[in-house]
Scaffold this motif. Structure first.
Motif, PDB file in Angstrom:
ATOM      1  N   ASN A  40      53.025  84.262  59.063  1.00  0.00           N
ATOM      2  CA  ASN A  40      52.067  83.232  58.543  1.00  0.00           C
ATOM      3  C   ASN A  40      51.511  82.312  59.642  1.00  0.00           C
ATOM      4  O   ASN A  40      51.801  82.646  60.759  1.00  0.00           O
ATOM      5  CB  ASN A  40      52.977  82.146  57.688  1.00  0.00           C
ATOM      6  N   ALA A  41      50.588  81.757  59.325  1.00  0.00           N
ATOM      7  CA  ALA A  41      49.893  80.618  60.335  1.00  0.00           C
ATOM      8  C   ALA A  41      50.550  79.371  60.289  1.00  0.00           C
ATOM      9  O   ALA A  41      51.253  78.816  59.261  1.00  0.00           O
ATOM     10  CB  ALA A  41      48.529  80.592  59.795  1.00  0.00           C
ATOM     11  N   LEU A  42      50.836  79.111  61.729  1.00  0.00           N
ATOM     12  CA  LEU A  42      51.339  77.619  61.836  1.00  0.00           C
ATOM     13  C   LEU A  42      50.192  76.492  61.750  1.00  0.00           C
ATOM     14  O   LEU A  42      50.362  75.585  61.552  1.00  0.00           O
ATOM     15  CB  LEU A  42      51.824  77.625  63.140  1.00  0.00           C
ATOM     16  N   ARG A  43      48.944  76.864  62.497  1.00  0.00           N
ATOM     17  CA  ARG A  43      47.925  75.937  62.470  1.00  0.00           C
ATOM     18  C   ARG A  43      46.617  76.783  62.254  1.00  0.00           C
ATOM     19  O   ARG A  43      46.645  77.861  62.880  1.00  0.00           O
ATOM     20  CB  ARG A  43      47.974  75.049  63.633  1.00  0.00           C
ATOM     21  N   ILE A  44      45.698  76.235  61.722  1.00  0.00           N
ATOM     22  CA  ILE A  44      44.336  76.931  61.890  1.00  0.00           C
ATOM     23  C   ILE A  44      43.346  75.653  62.257  1.00  0.00           C
ATOM     24  O   ILE A  44      43.377  74.613  61.746  1.00  0.00           O
ATOM     25  CB  ILE A  44      43.669  77.408  60.281  1.00  0.00           C
ATOM     26  N   ALA A  45      42.461  76.027  63.285  1.00  0.00           N
ATOM     27  CA  ALA A  45      41.283  75.159  63.505  1.00  0.00           C
ATOM     28  C   ALA A  45      40.035  76.022  63.365  1.00  0.00           C
ATOM     29  O   ALA A  45      39.828  76.910  63.820  1.00  0.00           O
ATOM     30  CB  ALA A  45      41.509  74.760  65.117  1.00  0.00           C
ATOM     31  N   PRO A  79      53.301  94.156  60.959  1.00  0.00           N
ATOM     32  CA  PRO A  79      51.934  94.520  61.450  1.00  0.00           C
ATOM     33  C   PRO A  79      50.484  94.162  60.677  1.00  0.00           C
ATOM     34  O   PRO A  79      51.113  93.423  59.601  1.00  0.00           O
ATOM     35  CB  PRO A  79      51.992  95.854  61.157  1.00  0.00           C
ATOM     36  N   LEU A  80      49.469  94.348  61.243  1.00  0.00           N
ATOM     37  CA  LEU A  80      48.062  93.861  60.460  1.00  0.00           C
ATOM     38  C   LEU A  80      47.456  95.040  60.414  1.00  0.00           C
ATOM     39  O   LEU A  80      47.673  96.064  61.455  1.00  0.00           O
ATOM     40  CB  LEU A  80      47.354  92.626  61.253  1.00  0.00           C
ATOM     41  N   ARG A 129      47.757  90.269  49.389  1.00  0.00           N
ATOM     42  CA  ARG A 129      48.003  91.407  50.297  1.00  0.00           C
ATOM     43  C   ARG A 129      46.839  91.621  51.321  1.00  0.00           C
ATOM     44  O   ARG A 129      46.962  91.712  52.498  1.00  0.00           O
ATOM     45  CB  ARG A 129      48.503  92.649  49.430  1.00  0.00           C
ATOM     46  N   PHE A 130      45.731  91.787  50.760  1.00  0.00           N
ATOM     47  CA  PHE A 130      44.621  92.149  51.472  1.00  0.00           C
ATOM     48  C   PHE A 130      44.434  91.036  52.524  1.00  0.00           C
ATOM     49  O   PHE A 130      44.098  91.128  53.585  1.00  0.00           O
ATOM     50  CB  PHE A 130      43.282  92.361  50.767  1.00  0.00           C
ATOM     51  N   PHE A 131      44.493  89.666  52.382  1.00  0.00           N
ATOM     52  CA  PHE A 131      44.331  88.474  53.019  1.00  0.00           C
ATOM     53  C   PHE A 131      45.560  88.613  54.019  1.00  0.00           C
ATOM     54  O   PHE A 131      45.201  88.319  55.426  1.00  0.00           O
ATOM     55  CB  PHE A 131      44.369  87.236  52.176  1.00  0.00           C
ATOM     56  N   HIS A 132      46.730  88.768  53.607  1.00  0.00           N
ATOM     57  CA  HIS A 132      47.895  88.708  54.316  1.00  0.00           C
ATOM     58  C   HIS A 132      47.903  89.869  55.748  1.00  0.00           C
ATOM     59  O   HIS A 132      48.046  89.666  56.587  1.00  0.00           O
ATOM     60  CB  HIS A 132      49.211  88.664  53.771  1.00  0.00           C
ATOM     61  N   ASP A 133      47.100  91.177  55.099  1.00  0.00           N
ATOM     62  CA  ASP A 133      47.317  92.123  55.936  1.00  0.00           C
ATOM     63  C   ASP A 133      46.089  92.203  57.227  1.00  0.00           C
ATOM     64  O   ASP A 133      46.227  92.755  58.064  1.00  0.00           O
ATOM     65  CB  ASP A 133      47.081  93.480  55.255  1.00  0.00           C
ATOM     66  N   SER A 160      48.490  85.972  57.397  1.00  0.00           N
ATOM     67  CA  SER A 160      48.765  84.824  56.766  1.00  0.00           C
ATOM     68  C   SER A 160      48.584  85.030  55.342  1.00  0.00           C
ATOM     69  O   SER A 160      47.612  85.284  54.960  1.00  0.00           O
ATOM     70  CB  SER A 160      48.323  83.308  57.273  1.00  0.00           C
ATOM     71  N   SER A 161      49.549  84.477  54.214  1.00  0.00           N
ATOM     72  CA  SER A 161      49.214  84.219  53.132  1.00  0.00           C
ATOM     73  C   SER A 161      48.129  83.154  52.867  1.00  0.00           C
ATOM     74  O   SER A 161      48.126  82.253  53.640  1.00  0.00           O
ATOM     75  CB  SER A 161      50.606  83.545  52.345  1.00  0.00           C
TER      76      SER A 161
END
Length: 288
Positions: free
Chosen positions: A3-8, A23-24, A260-264, A268-269
């Motif tokens: 998952n993402a911890l932070r996004i800028a 994996p991605l 699923r597409f976004f996470h893959d 991140s969810s």
């Protein structure tokens, strides 16, 4: 789960601080893409058909539209990764030639040995994103200093062609492929069948797929998914629509398929991505 911890996000593009343990899928980005390890286990990416290490001493460097995947080793613990997706116009403010960061050979290699200075600057940016999530100006300054160090060390920007003839040869794309690209960019959620798209632009399936990859450097499916992802990132981060509505707009009839597409692709969810994106309270100016 990754998952993402932070996004800028800002004029520079976006920076994601990702905590990765899965994996991605194979994907690409329209930006030059730099990956730096912040902490955790050493890991690796697959760039085209080659595995390259992401470690304390090495960065992964991916050119625009270069297919890649995160090849996480399931036996290893998580890795915190600083992922940079950088807009060419923003880089052009530092040096005019850096606006060519979208060129397919901007980085001469997909892996490079980093200096202590680059490692320190990556850590400083990661810490600022965690400790001061709404300090957009600080993030941009730190990112600029980091990208200067990265490009000066790894990019072949001095050899970017200046002549009109050389530039024209790089951008020669068949008009039928241009038509398909325009449709994908305008409404990726409406492209349900790539075979039908090939027919619509006047090409057989085999010729379309071969000509598209030759022209664009990626398959039609990867290119379409890039358009979906970039629109999804903007909608998830900035909008108030439900994820089901965003997914439906982008051609996912089942909400779970969009998640699923976004996470893959983004690591991140959608829910975590939206949550950490909104930690940054300051709006950024759109480049003029």
């Amino acid at each position: 789960m990754s998952n993402a911890l932070r996004i800028a996000r800002g004029r520079f593009g976006r920076v994601a601080l990702l905590d990765m343990d899965r994996p991605l899928v194979r994907h690409a980005h329209p930006h030059c893409h730099v990956l730096l390890k912040v902490e955790g286990a050493d890991t690796q990416f697959s760039v085209r058909d080659r595995l390259v290490p992401l470690a304390d001493e090495s960065a992964v460097l991916i050119n625009a539209w270069e297919p890649h995947a995160y090849a996480h080793d399931q036996t290893r613990p998580k890795t915190v990764i600083l992922a940079l997706y950088i807009e060419q116009q923003w880089l052009g403010h530092f040096r005019p030639n850096w606006a060519a960061s979208h060129a397919p050979d901007f980085f001469t290699s997909n892996v490079g040995s980093i200096t202590p200075d680059i490692r320190w600057r990556a850590r400083m940016l990661a810490e600022a994103m965690v400790q001061e999530p709404n300090s957009a100006e600080v993030h941009e300054v730190l990112l600029g200093e980091l990208m200067i160090a990265v490009i000066e060390r790894f990019a072949d920007w001095r050899s970017v062609p200046h002549s009109i003839r050389a530039l024209a040869s790089r951008h020669r794309v068949d008009f039928r492929i241009r038509k398909a690209v325009e449709r994908m960019k305008a409404a990726p959620g409406e492209i349900a069948d790539l075979d039908l798209l090939a027919t619509d632009v006047g090409l057989s399936r085999a010729h379309f797929f071969r000509l598209f990859e030759t022209s664009m450097g990626v398959t039609p499916r990867v290119f379409l998914n890039v358009q979906r992802l970039e629109q999804a990132v903007a909608a998830v981060a900035d909008g108030t629509q439900s994820f089901a509505a965003i997914g439906d707009h982008l051609g996912f009839s089942v909400p779970a398929h969009f998640s699923r597409f976004f996470h893959d692709h983004a690591g991140s969810s959608p829910s975590i991505f939206r949550s950490v994106s909104r930690l940054s309270a300051e709006d950024y100016e759109t480049p003029r």
